[in-house]
Design an enzyme around this catalytic site. Structure first.
Site, short mmCIF file in Angstrom:
data_model
loop_
_atom_site.label_atom_id
_atom_site.label_comp_id
_atom_site.label_asym_id
_atom_site.label_seq_id
_atom_site.Cartn_x
_atom_site.Cartn_y
_atom_site.Cartn_z
N ASP A 64 4.22 -10.65 -8.79
CA ASP A 64 5.52 -10.92 -8.16
C ASP A 64 6.08 -12.22 -8.74
O ASP A 64 5.34 -13.18 -8.96
CB ASP A 64 5.34 -11.03 -6.65
CG ASP A 64 6.66 -11.21 -5.91
OD1 ASP A 64 7.72 -10.86 -6.47
OD2 ASP A 64 6.63 -11.70 -4.78
N HIS A 115 5.22 -7.33 -5.78
CA HIS A 115 5.65 -7.82 -4.47
C HIS A 115 5.11 -6.96 -3.33
O HIS A 115 4.74 -7.47 -2.28
CB HIS A 115 7.17 -7.84 -4.45
CG HIS A 115 7.77 -8.51 -3.27
ND1 HIS A 115 7.78 -9.88 -3.11
CD2 HIS A 115 8.39 -8.02 -2.17
CE1 HIS A 115 8.39 -10.19 -1.98
NE2 HIS A 115 8.77 -9.08 -1.40
N CYS A 126 8.48 -14.48 -5.17
CA CYS A 126 7.51 -15.01 -4.21
C CYS A 126 6.15 -15.03 -4.89
O CYS A 126 5.21 -14.37 -4.45
CB CYS A 126 7.47 -14.17 -2.93
SG CYS A 126 8.87 -14.42 -1.86
N SER A 167 7.44 -10.67 2.60
CA SER A 167 8.62 -11.21 1.96
C SER A 167 9.37 -12.19 2.86
O SER A 167 8.86 -13.26 3.18
CB SER A 167 9.51 -10.07 1.49
OG SER A 167 10.48 -10.53 0.61
#
Length: 738
Positions: free
Chosen positions: A478, A563, A481, A263
């Protein structure tokens, strides 16, 4: 089973129980070792071996160490570090030959999120499960990355997770998700269970200025100082200094340090690795003394669903929201076009990012965040760029997994309850209570516009020029991102290397010029885009994703993963991780010559997916704002419902517990070998047997992409709520606060 009942008009004995339970101060720590750093006598090391059962590993012989490295004020000069840094770590040995295994450092992102998230929910050796009495314990994780590497989890920067500046007694506000000042008075109209008396760092709602880093560059320097001492204190795990050990498991080259992050780690990973290399070069040219410093040999930088460069990735936010590989239109086409305008229109996101970067390059090239005018430009750019994702956030989908609506149950938050248990706090020597994420640390990074400042694409290209592997890994569900943006980042990195082919992996300690001699016309810029997407063959029945790989650069798209890729696809994530460490073909696991290897396949990854039905959410008090529905919050504020084992229920009848057959370890009471399955091979979730060691090497490509390998293995554990994700992180368009 621990119950807190509402409304507040309870029997006296129940009320006294609630008040007692709301105070969870860490017991006084007892460390088996308290030392000064062998490199700097002003830096301290305090650590211990956690009690058996605290984090159950596949094999009881795996050593673990937890503790703190204490860095006194002004160590980071010329940075204005007028506070102490006490950085928490948790280390676990590899399952096989730890004295020869690589060392992998894991960092969660945020900025402001604890690496215990990664340890207990993603890549660590153990996971938290609930037992029949409602309490929590740990089981080993089949696909923990200790399967192939020594693992070091670091809570950074300061004030994150178990790390702190000065231990301070205060109250944690569950509803606000923040620490109240030591003298703050909780709102008497709210239920008692929403407040926890404990010990924390000094940052609080009364003084939001956290004694910590507020830029990635400062965090990198603090982590370098941490590693100088940690690697010196544990030389047996430092690949750069330990004696050569021969092992059939690691024969390709000398083991090195691998930095994997997630992340906001798209910022941390490149900057940290480059800073470590700069320090190595200063040792070589005499600017740093060799007798009081250590070289940090970086072998790999891995980034999972990383926010690497807003200027590149923000363009794909509206595109993915409207036209993704799950065929879920989370926004209208009008919203998509408006968001594209918010990104590229005059005076909008792109223009403001460029203004920030021009100002930073001229006024704050060191990245210390101490030029107010530049900070204002960059933080304003963050606010403007936030508009790109507003339509999606308003639609009610989970920003970390578009297949689900908010509140989402994935990944689970049971580990937060577990880590705040007094026996666990004592077992690991924690000086403060555990919090998953710090809004104060994040606010500091927002104040400098750190995410907008850029440079990470160039950093990653530089690492490649030194022969260091760069692995980008993106789960394809996700949103913030998303993998569209991740793919664009991989191509942008390659375009930085017009003149460079893939050199044989180096130590990363030599000068860059040594790795850049005699450029070849066949370069990353041409050969990486030309490489095709190959199937990632995870086992004999499952294809877990697609990878484009040339030389030391790879981009992996992981199917059916949000994610937190290792949570959603543990076997696939482990397989990719280990093949990256081995310098292998990520598609099959075959050992190849990376100086000339390129994957073969179609030019685009076209696999499409379908979304499952939304699972039932779980309302965790410690993650209230991201796991509880508006109905849950309304009920608890009206004095209805109850709390059991950290979970809020609107009615007592909805409380359910696992069966009595669930076994788990707790501090001082480890699981038996038979419970772990060590007498043979454990049984996987599909009933097959799977070994506890090794990584799969494919001999062919399965015809199907559906397999039990697509789901994490949680043996008879409750389906629990997600990791805390403070909505402030959503508001600023960060990939995550995790």
């Amino acid at each position: 089973m621990d119950f807190f009942r509402l409304p507040a008009a309870l029997a006296a004995i129940a009320a006294s129980y609630i008040l007692a339970a709301s105070a969870q101060y860490p017991p006084p720590p007892s460390y088996q070792n308290i030392l000064t750093s062998p490199l700097n006598p002003n830096i301290t090391v305090a650590y211990k071996r956690p009690d058996a059962g605290t984090c159950t590993t596949a094999f009881s012989t795996q050593k673990q160490y937890t503790g703190y490295i204490g860095i006194p004020p002004y160590t980071l000069a010329p940075i204005q570090q007028n506070y102490s840094i006490n950085t928490f770590f948790w280390f676990i040995e590899a399952r096989q030959v730890p004295e020869a295994a690589p060392l992998t450092i894991w960092l969660n992102g945020g900025p402001g999120s604890s690496s215990m998230i990664g340890l207990f929910n993603e890549v660590g050796p153990c996971e938290v499960v609930q037992m029949s009495d409602g309490s929590y314990g740990t089981q080993y994780s089949m696909w923990g990355w200790d399967r192939s590497s020594n693992m070091l989890f670091i809570d950074q920067p300061n004030q994150v997770g178990f790390s702190y500046d000065s231990a301070t007694n205060a109250t944690y506000d569950m509803l606000a998700g923040e620490v109240l000042g030591p003298l703050a008075v909780p709102n008497s109209t709210l239920p008692d269970f929403l407040y926890l008396d404990g010990t924390f760092g000094t940052a609080s709602s009364e003084d939001e200025t956290a004694a910590t880093a507020n830029t990635t560059e400062i965090a990198a320097q603090a982590t370098w100082h941490f590693l100088q001492t940690w690697l010196a204190a544990f030389p047996q795990y430092n690949p750069s200094t330990r004696a050569n050990v021969t092992s059939s498991l690691y024969t390709s080259q000398e083991a090195g340090i691998n930095l994997f992050t997630e992340s906001y780690g798209g910022k941390f990973g490149p900057v940290f690795a480059n800073y470590f290399i700069q320090q190595n070069q200063m040792r070589e040219n005499g600017s740093l003394p060799k007798n009081s410093t250590l070289g940090i040999k970086i072998e790999t930088v891995g980034i999972i669903n990383g926010l690497v460069d807003d200027l590149v990735q923000n363009a794909y936010i509206p595109i993915f929201a409207y036209n993704n590989t799950y065929d879920i239109q989370t926004i209208s086409q009008t919203d998509e076009l408006n968001a594209i305008q918010d990104y590229s229109g005059p005076g909008q996101c792109v223009d403001q990012i460029n203004l920030c970067r021009a100002a930073m390059n001229s006024t704050d090239p060191e990245g210390y965040g101490d030029v107010d005018a530049t900070n204002l430009l960059c933080s304003n750019a963050q606010y403007t760029c936030n508009n790109v994702s507003l339509a999606f956030l308003d639609a009610g989908y989970d920003p970390y997994d578009i297949r689900q609506h908010l509140p989402s149950p994935d990944p689970p938050s049971a580990y937060q309850e577990y880590l705040n248990n007094a026996s666990v706090l004592a077992a690991i020597g924690a000086m403060v209570n555990y919090t998953a994420s710090s809004p104060f640390v994040q606010a500091g990074f927002i104040s400098t516009g750190d995410t907008i400042r850029g440079g990470q694409i160039q950093d990653l290209a530089y690492l490649l020029s030194l022969g260091i592997r760069v692995a980008l890994i993106y789960g394809d569900s996700d949103f913030l991102c998303n993998w569209f943006g991740g793919e664009a980042i991989s191509l942008a990195i390659a375009q930085q290397l017009v003149n460079y082919t893939s050199p044989v992996a180096s130590t990363g300690i030599v000068d860059a010029a040594d790795a850049m001699l005699a450029p070849n016309p066949a370069s990353y810029a041409t050969l990486f885009p030309a490489a095709g997407y190959a199937d990632i063959v995870v086992n004999s029945t499952y294809v877990g994703g697609a990878v484009r790989q040339y030389g030391n650069l790879s981009f992996s798209r992981i199917y059916d993963a949000g994610h937190f890729v290792p949570y959603f696809q543990p076997e696939t994530a482990f397989t990719v991780f280990t093949r990256v460490l081995q310098g292998a073909d990520i598609s099959t696991g075959d050992i190849v010559n990376l100086s000339s290897f390129g994957s073969i396949g179609p030019a685009n990854s076209t696999h499409s997916n379908s979304a499952p039905s939304d699972p039932e959410p779980t309302c965790w008090i410690r993650s209230l704002n991201s796991t509880c529905s508006s109905d849950d919050i309304d009920a608890m504020l009206k004095g209805k419902g109850l709390v059991a084992n950290g979970i809020f229920y609107q009615d007592e009848g909805s409380v359910s517990l696992p069966s009595s057959s669930v076994a788990a370890g707790v501090p001082g009471q480890p699981m038996s070998s038979s419970s772990r399955g060590h007498s043979g091979s454990p049984t996987a979730s599909d009933g097959s047997t799977t070994a506890l060691t090794g990584v799969y090497t494919a001999s062919n490509t399965p015809s199907s992409t559906s397999s039990s390998a697509a789901a994490p293995m949680h043996v008879e554990a409750m389906r629990l709520g997600p990791v805390v994700a403070v909505l402030l992180g959503f508001a600023f368009g960060f990939c995550t606060l995790l």
